[in-house]
Design an enzyme around this catalytic site. Structure first.
Site, PDB file in Angstrom:
ATOM      1  N   SER A 160      -7.237   2.283  -2.353  1.00 17.05           N
ATOM      2  CA  SER A 160      -6.062   1.467  -2.611  1.00 17.05           C
ATOM      3  C   SER A 160      -6.516   0.162  -3.254  1.00 17.05           C
ATOM      4  CB  SER A 160      -5.343   1.171  -1.293  1.00 17.05           C
ATOM      5  OG  SER A 160      -4.481   0.066  -1.454  1.00 17.05           O
ATOM      6  N   GLU A 162       2.277   1.652  -3.521  1.00  9.19           N
ATOM      7  CA  GLU A 162       1.216   2.193  -4.376  1.00  9.19           C
ATOM      8  C   GLU A 162       1.033   3.687  -4.100  1.00  9.19           C
ATOM      9  OE1 GLU A 162      -2.654   0.700  -3.291  1.00  9.19           O
ATOM     10  OE2 GLU A 162      -3.575   1.272  -5.199  1.00  9.19           O
ATOM     11  N   CYS A 211      -8.890  -1.541   3.706  1.00 10.92           N
ATOM     12  CA  CYS A 211      -8.833  -2.771   4.506  1.00 10.92           C
ATOM     13  C   CYS A 211     -10.069  -2.991   5.350  1.00 10.92           C
ATOM     14  CB  CYS A 211      -7.572  -2.813   5.354  1.00 10.92           C
ATOM     15  SG  CYS A 211      -7.192  -1.270   6.142  1.00 10.92           S
ATOM     16  N   GLU A 230     -14.769 -11.458  -5.509  1.00  8.83           N
ATOM     17  CA  GLU A 230     -13.386 -11.075  -5.833  1.00  8.83           C
ATOM     18  C   GLU A 230     -12.374 -11.997  -5.152  1.00  8.83           C
ATOM     19  OE1 GLU A 230     -15.677  -9.008  -4.712  1.00  8.83           O
ATOM     20  OE2 GLU A 230     -15.689  -7.135  -5.851  1.00  8.83           O
ATOM     21  N   GLU A 281     -16.900  -9.943   3.747  1.00  8.83           N
ATOM     22  CA  GLU A 281     -15.744  -9.771   2.850  1.00  8.83           C
ATOM     23  C   GLU A 281     -15.252 -11.122   2.313  1.00  8.83           C
ATOM     24  OE1 GLU A 281     -11.738  -8.758   4.476  1.00  8.83           O
ATOM     25  OE2 GLU A 281     -11.820  -7.033   3.145  1.00  8.83           O
ATOM     26  N   GLU A 337       0.827  -1.209   0.000  1.00  6.80           N
ATOM     27  CA  GLU A 337       0.000   0.000   0.000  1.00  6.80           C
ATOM     28  C   GLU A 337       0.865   1.265   0.000  1.00  6.80           C
ATOM     29  OE1 GLU A 337      -3.304  -0.301   2.627  1.00  6.80           O
ATOM     30  OE2 GLU A 337      -3.923   1.786   2.328  1.00  6.80           O
ATOM     31  N   LYS A 364     -16.114  -8.743   8.166  1.00  9.61           N
ATOM     32  CA  LYS A 364     -15.120  -9.669   7.592  1.00  9.61           C
ATOM     33  C   LYS A 364     -15.784 -10.963   7.107  1.00  9.61           C
ATOM     34  CE  LYS A 364     -11.286  -7.339   7.964  1.00  9.61           C
ATOM     35  NZ  LYS A 364     -10.552  -6.936   6.741  1.00  9.61           N
ATOM     36  N   CYS A 381     -10.678  -1.468  14.766  1.00  5.32           N
ATOM     37  CA  CYS A 381     -11.059  -2.876  14.930  1.00  5.32           C
ATOM     38  C   CYS A 381     -11.162  -3.337  16.372  1.00  5.32           C
ATOM     39  CB  CYS A 381     -10.037  -3.772  14.258  1.00  5.32           C
ATOM     40  SG  CYS A 381     -10.083  -3.654  12.494  1.00  5.32           S
TER      41      CYS A 381
HETATM   42 FE1  HC0 Z   1      -8.746  -5.335  11.561  1.00  8.24          FE
HETATM   43 FE2  HC0 Z   1      -7.202  -5.716   9.587  1.00  8.24          FE
HETATM   44  S1  HC0 Z   1      -6.688  -4.453  11.398  1.00  8.24           S
HETATM   45  S2  HC0 Z   1      -9.293  -4.789   9.417  1.00  8.24           S
HETATM   46  O1  HC0 Z   1      -9.009  -3.486  11.935  1.00  8.24           O
HETATM   47  O2  HC0 Z   1      -6.240  -3.675   7.821  1.00  8.24           O
HETATM   48  O3  HC0 Z   1     -11.201  -6.955  11.512  1.00  8.24           O
HETATM   49  O4  HC0 Z   1      -7.897  -6.502  14.122  1.00  8.24           O
HETATM   50  O5  HC0 Z   1      -7.708  -8.094  10.895  1.00  8.24           O
HETATM   51  O6  HC0 Z   1      -7.882  -7.552   7.341  1.00  8.24           O
HETATM   52  O7  HC0 Z   1      -4.539  -6.785   9.911  1.00  8.24           O
HETATM   53  C1  HC0 Z   1     -10.305  -6.333  11.640  1.00  8.24           C
HETATM   54  C2  HC0 Z   1      -8.306  -6.018  13.218  1.00  8.24           C
HETATM   55  C3  HC0 Z   1      -7.872  -6.977  10.785  1.00  8.24           C
HETATM   56  C4  HC0 Z   1      -7.547  -6.880   8.162  1.00  8.24           C
HETATM   57  C5  HC0 Z   1      -5.507  -6.459   9.714  1.00  8.24           C
HETATM   58  C6  HC0 Z   1      -6.581  -4.501   8.443  1.00  8.24           C
END
Ligand code: HC0
Ligand code: SF4
Length: 567
Positions: free
Chosen positions: A317, A280, A297, A364, A359, A277, A356, A501
């Site tokens: 990104s 980029e 993310c 994709e 996701e 990232e 998540k 997170c």
């Molecule tokens: Fe997160 Fe991640 S930091 S989104 O906040 O970027 O859920 O803990 O795992 O993928 O590493 C959440 C936390 C993750 C991802 C990482 C990012």
């Protein structure tokens, strides 16, 4: 100064917005369902009532402190009124508590116990309404809703989504997705904030525990797991530890006991994300192209951008999130290292997040019809598996993560808190732009609790302007400024959850006020105790780039680690 009197003690007024906050300073936590300091005041549950001389009984959440007030919080009348309010809520609530997923952390139960409610005198016959299981991240059980409106206000006021609302009137009043739709047909971005604030089991994360048990008992499968950064500072809360205590080693031991073959760290992939990232970003900065670069993310943010600001998508990104980088890398490399077929590898994530789950199901992130990440457990679900197995978590001897995908630097750990991605990127960008090795790794100026932080940071001759945002309504405001040409940011970090997170909807439910703060501190401390603090120093990344990825930004790196989003 100005004082009010709370149960016989003088408490100074220091700009508190309401009596409920002020009374906390007397070390009294009034009962409430609908008060959250970051949401508008609704005053619906009435449990936070107090008795004020000359005013009578009022809800403390909606009353402003005035000098000279004499307040009582615990009279016989107040106790009796609170018990009646609770009984009325319970009478309209489906009472299958023993089988409710929220059973051990339900605010309604907690307050019923606290207020000494041992019977419900107003029994009503309730007709069961169907569950809504259409959403990949959440389950809605209307039978358990107590109409506090917390989810409605959180979704609208913090996320700017407005996916759920009050419907009908009078006795038929209910909280439901807008226009009588299911939770998969509205503009929901799967952040789970509604579930975080829900005091009962009316909205909860959608579990995948059964699929994971199934894979673990399937002899053909090799089951590997990645642990997200934020999980390590919160899981302990489910076993009586304080928020912020880091339990990585015990988690590894527990996972091995549950039958996982390899235990890895999402922070390894976060280090990888930093290299991709930042490369980029510096490329775009040099060419003056598609700035600002927005992080990609947080899957709730990506979904939000797709739905509400599609013109911004070219600014995101192209990096996959660490969860998905891990998934594609694991599926591309582990079958060979472990001597197994790709179809027999089952990749599990443990995440603090409900989005998540969504996701991991995006088209994709599949190859040959198989998802790169096969199942996503929340921190809560992981804790429940440990409990189901009877494992005495606190007694475990810490074990080490497996290599190479379990090795990380502190930069990959602080990702779990708002500002962490920016700080990790700065730690690499500094070296790229100055050619000098970083001695003190901290960029503390990007840290902090404010929902929008604008920071100007000079690295060598290059001046960078960063915006760090959490809460999607805040992200919308920044996005509007960018679109209107009113903002000249180079880099924008967005996390949907206030705090990042660590405060995700999959984390253990907490009734404490300082949980977010403690978890945040826990992650910064974890960074300090690691050997390395900058992603570029991760020796296993260098190995991975030469053996698998054709170098930073290389051809294979592009295939496995990047993507494109469209509306
Ligand atoms: Fe997160 Fe991640 S930091 S989104 O906040 O970027 O859920 O803990 O795992 O993928 O590493 C959440 C936390 C993750 C991802 C990482 C990012
Ligand atoms: Fe709203 Fe987020 Fe809940 Fe969806 S998951 S209804 S966007 S608060």
């Amino acid at each position: 100064g100005d004082f009010v009197n709370v149960d016989g003690r003088d408490i100074r007024i220091e700009g508190e917005r309401n009596l409920l906050e002020l009374i906390r300073k007397a070390h009294i936590e009034l009962p409430t369902f609908c008060y959250h300091s970051d949401l508008s005041v609704y005053g619906a549950c009435r449990l936070c009532i107090v008795d004020i001389d000359g005013m009578g009984v009022v809800t403390s959440c909606s009353t402003q402190p005035k000098a000279g007030m004499v307040i009582r919080t615990n009279t016989a009348q107040l106790r009796q009124m609170r018990r009646i309010y609770l009984e009325l809520l319970l009478a309209n609530h489906h009472q299958g508590c023993a089988t409710c997923v929220k059973s051990d952390r339900c605010k309604l139960q907690e307050l019923a116990v606290r207020m000494g409610v041992t019977e419900v005198r107003f029994q009503t016959k309730l007709e069961a309404k169907p569950l809504d299981t259409s959403n990949p991240s959440l389950v809605r059980d209307p039978n358990k809703c107590i109409l506090c409106g917390d989810c409605v206000r959180a979704c609208e006021e913090i996320q700017g989504v407005g996916a759920i609302d009050f419907a009908y009137r009078g006795a038929a009043t209910t909280v439901a997705p807008a226009f009588g739709k299911t939770l998969s047909e509205v503009a929901c971005v799967y952040c789970g904030l509604c579930a975080s604030v829900c005091p009962t089991g009316a909205i909860t994360p959608r579990p995948q525990i059964d699929r994971v048990w199934q894979a673990l008992s399937d002899e053909r499968k090799t089951v590997v797991v990645q642990i997200a950064p934020a999980v390590r500072v919160a899981l302990g809360e489910m076993f009586g530890l304080e928020a912020g205590v880091v339990t990585t080693g015990k988690m590894v031991a527990a996972l091995k006991m549950l039958g996982f073959d390899k235990v890895f760290d999402t922070s390894f992939a976060a280090d990888l994300t930093v290299l991709e990232e930042t490369t980029e970003f510096l490329g775009r900065k040099t060419r003056g192209e598609r700035l600002p670069q927005f992080t990609s993310c947080c899957p709730a943010w990506v979904k939000y951008a797709e739905q509400f600001c599609p013109e911004l998508l070219p600014h995101l990104s192209s990096c996959r999130s660490p969860q998905q980088m891990f998934g594609s890398l694991a599926k591309a490399t582990l079958p060979e290292t472990l001597g197994i077929e790709r179809e027999d590898l089952f990749v599990v994530s443990i995440m603090p997040c409900t989005a998540k789950k969504f996701e991991a199901q995006r088209p994709e992130f599949q190859a040959g019809g198989h998802p790169d990440v096969d199942a996503v457990l929340t921190t809560q679900e992981f804790g429940k598996m440990i409990k189901q197995a009877g494992i005495q978590f606190n007694q475990l001897t810490p074990e080490s993560l497996d290599l190479p995908l379990g090795f990380k630097t502190g930069a990959g750990v602080i990702f779990g808190v708002t500002g962490g991605v920016s700080e990790a990127v700065l730690r690499f960008a500094y070296e790229k732009l100055t050619g000098v090795k970083l001695d003190s790794a901290d960029f503390a100026e990007v840290r902090g609790p404010q929902g929008v932080r604008i920071r100007q940071i000079k690295l060598g001759d290059v001046e960078l302007k960063l915006a760090i945002v959490h809460g999607l309504r805040n992200a919308r405001a920044v996005a509007e400024d960018v679109r209107a040409g009113k903002a000249d940011y180079d880099f924008v970090e967005v996390m949907a959850c206030p705090g990042g997170c660590i405060a995700g909807a999959g984390q253990p439910v907490s009734f404490e006020q300082d949980t977010t703060q403690r978890r945040t501190q826990g992650l910064y401390d974890a960074d300090k105790t690691l050997q390395l603090h900058a992603s570029q120093e991760n020796p296993y990344l260098a190995q991975c780039y030469s053996s698998t990825l054709d170098g930073i930004g290389g051809r294979r790196a592009h295939e496995l680690l990047h993507t494109g989003y469209s509306s």
